[in-house]
Design a protein around this motif. Structure first.
Motif, PDB file in Angstrom:
ATOM      1  N   GLY A  42       0.873  -1.139   0.029  1.00  0.00           N
ATOM      2  CA  GLY A  42      -0.050  -0.002  -0.016  1.00  0.00           C
ATOM      3  C   GLY A  42       0.831   1.313   0.224  1.00  0.00           C
ATOM      4  N   ILE A  43       1.823   1.380   1.069  1.00  0.00           N
ATOM      5  CA  ILE A  43       2.916   2.580   0.917  1.00  0.00           C
ATOM      6  C   ILE A  43       3.486   2.602  -0.520  1.00  0.00           C
ATOM      7  N   GLY A  44       4.039   1.353  -0.658  1.00  0.00           N
ATOM      8  CA  GLY A  44       4.791   1.374  -2.167  1.00  0.00           C
ATOM      9  C   GLY A  44       4.111   1.925  -3.440  1.00  0.00           C
ATOM     10  N   THR A  45       2.714   1.374  -3.334  1.00  0.00           N
ATOM     11  CA  THR A  45       2.093   2.022  -4.525  1.00  0.00           C
ATOM     12  C   THR A  45       1.665   3.472  -4.513  1.00  0.00           C
ATOM     13  N   PHE A  46       1.152   3.803  -3.365  1.00  0.00           N
ATOM     14  CA  PHE A  46       1.196   5.432  -3.207  1.00  0.00           C
ATOM     15  C   PHE A  46       2.180   6.232  -3.694  1.00  0.00           C
ATOM     16  N   ASN A  47       3.517   5.709  -3.034  1.00  0.00           N
ATOM     17  CA  ASN A  47       4.525   6.315  -3.161  1.00  0.00           C
ATOM     18  C   ASN A  47       5.059   6.214  -4.883  1.00  0.00           C
ATOM     19  N   CYS A  48       4.636   5.054  -5.205  1.00  0.00           N
ATOM     20  CA  CYS A  48       5.044   4.976  -6.788  1.00  0.00           C
ATOM     21  C   CYS A  48       4.578   6.035  -7.457  1.00  0.00           C
ATOM     22  N   PHE A  49       3.333   6.556  -7.238  1.00  0.00           N
ATOM     23  CA  PHE A  49       2.783   7.658  -8.116  1.00  0.00           C
ATOM     24  C   PHE A  49       3.619   8.920  -7.799  1.00  0.00           C
ATOM     25  N   LEU A  50       3.914   9.234  -6.105  1.00  0.00           N
ATOM     26  CA  LEU A  50       4.297  10.355  -5.683  1.00  0.00           C
ATOM     27  C   LEU A  50       5.898  10.726  -6.239  1.00  0.00           C
ATOM     28  N   MET A  51       6.473   9.670  -6.398  1.00  0.00           N
ATOM     29  CA  MET A  51       7.767   9.491  -6.596  1.00  0.00           C
ATOM     30  C   MET A  51       7.948   9.648  -8.006  1.00  0.00           C
ATOM     31  N   SER A  52       7.015   8.922  -8.901  1.00  0.00           N
ATOM     32  CA  SER A  52       7.213   9.047 -10.438  1.00  0.00           C
ATOM     33  C   SER A  52       6.810  10.262 -10.751  1.00  0.00           C
ATOM     34  N   MET A  53       5.997  10.897 -10.025  1.00  0.00           N
ATOM     35  CA  MET A  53       5.241  12.410 -10.557  1.00  0.00           C
ATOM     36  C   MET A  53       5.961  13.497 -10.078  1.00  0.00           C
ATOM     37  N   PHE A  54       6.417  13.358  -8.784  1.00  0.00           N
ATOM     38  CA  PHE A  54       7.267  14.476  -8.084  1.00  0.00           C
ATOM     39  C   PHE A  54       8.423  13.918  -7.620  1.00  0.00           C
ATOM     40  N   PRO A  55       9.678  13.760  -8.492  1.00  0.00           N
ATOM     41  CA  PRO A  55      10.902  13.042  -7.880  1.00  0.00           C
ATOM     42  C   PRO A  55      11.408  13.487  -6.528  1.00  0.00           C
ATOM     43  N   VAL A  56      11.254  14.914  -6.397  1.00  0.00           N
ATOM     44  CA  VAL A  56      11.604  15.262  -5.022  1.00  0.00           C
ATOM     45  C   VAL A  56      10.985  14.727  -3.719  1.00  0.00           C
ATOM     46  N   TRP A  57       9.819  14.095  -4.117  1.00  0.00           N
ATOM     47  CA  TRP A  57       9.050  13.398  -2.916  1.00  0.00           C
ATOM     48  C   TRP A  57      10.197  12.185  -2.431  1.00  0.00           C
ATOM     49  N   GLN A  58      11.036  11.599  -3.160  1.00  0.00           N
ATOM     50  CA  GLN A  58      11.686  10.600  -2.856  1.00  0.00           C
ATOM     51  C   GLN A  58      12.532  11.237  -1.633  1.00  0.00           C
ATOM     52  N   ARG A  59      13.358  12.382  -1.775  1.00  0.00           N
ATOM     53  CA  ARG A  59      14.172  12.853  -0.759  1.00  0.00           C
ATOM     54  C   ARG A  59      13.300  13.153   0.533  1.00  0.00           C
ATOM     55  N   ILE A  60      12.050  13.622   0.181  1.00  0.00           N
ATOM     56  CA  ILE A  60      11.316  14.320   1.383  1.00  0.00           C
ATOM     57  C   ILE A  60      11.004  12.901   2.141  1.00  0.00           C
ATOM     58  N   TYR A  61      10.531  11.919   1.691  1.00  0.00           N
ATOM     59  CA  TYR A  61      10.005  10.712   2.213  1.00  0.00           C
ATOM     60  C   TYR A  61      11.389  10.052   2.761  1.00  0.00           C
ATOM     61  N   SER A  62      12.241   9.908   2.695  1.00  0.00           N
ATOM     62  CA  SER A  62      13.410   9.407   2.883  1.00  0.00           C
ATOM     63  C   SER A  62      13.800  10.103   4.370  1.00  0.00           C
ATOM     64  N   ILE A  63      13.645  11.637   4.183  1.00  0.00           N
ATOM     65  CA  ILE A  63      13.923  12.275   5.673  1.00  0.00           C
ATOM     66  C   ILE A  63      12.907  12.095   6.696  1.00  0.00           C
ATOM     67  N   LEU A  64      11.446  12.058   6.199  1.00  0.00           N
ATOM     68  CA  LEU A  64      10.633  11.947   7.134  1.00  0.00           C
ATOM     69  C   LEU A  64      10.363  10.303   7.840  1.00  0.00           C
ATOM     70  N   THR A  65      10.908   9.610   7.201  1.00  0.00           N
ATOM     71  CA  THR A  65      10.953   7.852   7.464  1.00  0.00           C
ATOM     72  C   THR A  65      12.246   7.621   8.385  1.00  0.00           C
ATOM     73  N   ARG A  66      13.456   8.499   8.407  1.00  0.00           N
ATOM     74  CA  ARG A  66      14.433   8.078   9.418  1.00  0.00           C
ATOM     75  C   ARG A  66      14.332   7.576  10.615  1.00  0.00           C
ATOM     76  N   PRO A  67      13.128   8.318  11.284  1.00  0.00           N
ATOM     77  CA  PRO A  67      13.128   7.833  12.861  1.00  0.00           C
ATOM     78  C   PRO A  67      12.349   6.491  12.870  1.00  0.00           C
ATOM     79  N   LEU A  68      11.901   6.084  11.901  1.00  0.00           N
ATOM     80  CA  LEU A  68      10.988   4.887  11.897  1.00  0.00           C
ATOM     81  C   LEU A  68      11.549   3.808  12.768  1.00  0.00           C
TER      82      LEU A  68
END
Length: 270
Positions: A168-194
């Motif tokens: 589910g997370i991967g499919t949603f991010n597949c759209f965001l990262m493909s449409m907005f490449p900058v989201w990949q870096r934002i998501y990486s920063i947001l999920t570091r404390p996971l």
């Protein structure tokens, strides 16, 4: 007068759509195996070495400062029950999110769809992570006295939740990262404390209020708690709610597919 020879017209064999999709997904899986694991020295061994070394490192560090783990008597098993489902989710969500970017050239062919690309990456990496979990858990059980009793139904439920949430997370991010490449870096920063807030190195009951209630909203806490309940009979993860995890997963996956169906042509032109 000789009779004209009759010719029987060739019939076009119409194969079912699901058969064609299965062939396409199988081809994508073979391609993924070759490119991801076939070119690097060690191949699949690195997929096994990463979680095994992670468990060993955590066990060595925490065994110095603590006499016993929070559950059971073996540090390696306690941290494996937290780290392996976390790594499985992380691998599935990351690989699925990059499915379109990874197979963008193949998506130019009409028979290859974005669903095929997502399914191919997800299936291969899920099977790989299942193999990793089996080998690591088996190795710990053979090397140590863990005093754990495996409850298969509970463990299968936890693996299903992990797979669904990662997809589910991967499919949603597949759209965001493909449409907005900058989201990949934002998501990486947001999920570091996971790793610190998902219950990998502690149990939810050990967290004081009100932080315990806040962490409950993290689906990974439910998944890891269910995994540990499947190994430790004395641990009853009453807070774990599979319906909550599936609801979040299905919601994110649904919107991801809807957006990909609407904007996949625009993504291909980027």
């Amino acid at each position: 007068m000789s009779a004209r020879p009759t010719t029987t017209p060739l019939r076009r064999i119409n194969r079912p759509q699901h058969f064609m999709a299965a062939r396409t997904i199988s081809a994508l899986i073979l391609r993924e195996m070759t490119t991801s694991y076939g070119r690097s020295p060690g191949g699949y061994l690195w997929a096994l070495a990463e979680p095994a070394l992670g468990v060993a490192l955590l066990s060595a560090i925490f065994s110095i400062g603590f006499r016993n783990p929070m559950l059971g008597t073996n540090f390696a098993m306690f941290y494996a029950t937290g780290l392996l489902p976390f790594l499985m989710f992380n691998d599935l969500s990351t690989k699925t999110a990059q499915a379109i970017n990874y197979s963008k050239q193949l998506l130019a062919y009409p028979r290859v769809t974005f669903i095929d690309a997502i399914a191919g990456r997800f299936i291969l990496n899920f099977l790989t992570q299942i193999l990793v979990c089996f080998i690591v858990f088996s190795g710990i059980t053979l090397c140590f006295e863990t005093r754990t009793t495996l409850v298969w139904e509970t463990l299968m439920s936890a693996l299903a939740m992990t797979a669904c949430f990662g997809l589910g997370i991967g499919t949603f991010n597949c759209f965001l990262m493909s449409m907005f490449p900058v989201w990949q870096r934002i998501y990486s920063i947001l999920t570091r404390p996971l790793l610190l807030i998902s219950g990998v190195i502690f149990t939810l009951e050990a967290v004081p209020q009100p932080y315990q209630n806040w962490l409950w909203y993290n689906p990974l806490v439910h998944i890891i708690g269910t995994v540990r309940a499947g190994f430790y009979n004395s641990y009853d993860a009453t807070y774990a709610n599979p319906i909550y995890v599936y609801a979040i997963s299905i919601l994110l996956g649904f919107f991801g597919l809807v957006f990909l169906r609407r904007y996949h042509r625009d993504i291909m032109e980027l």
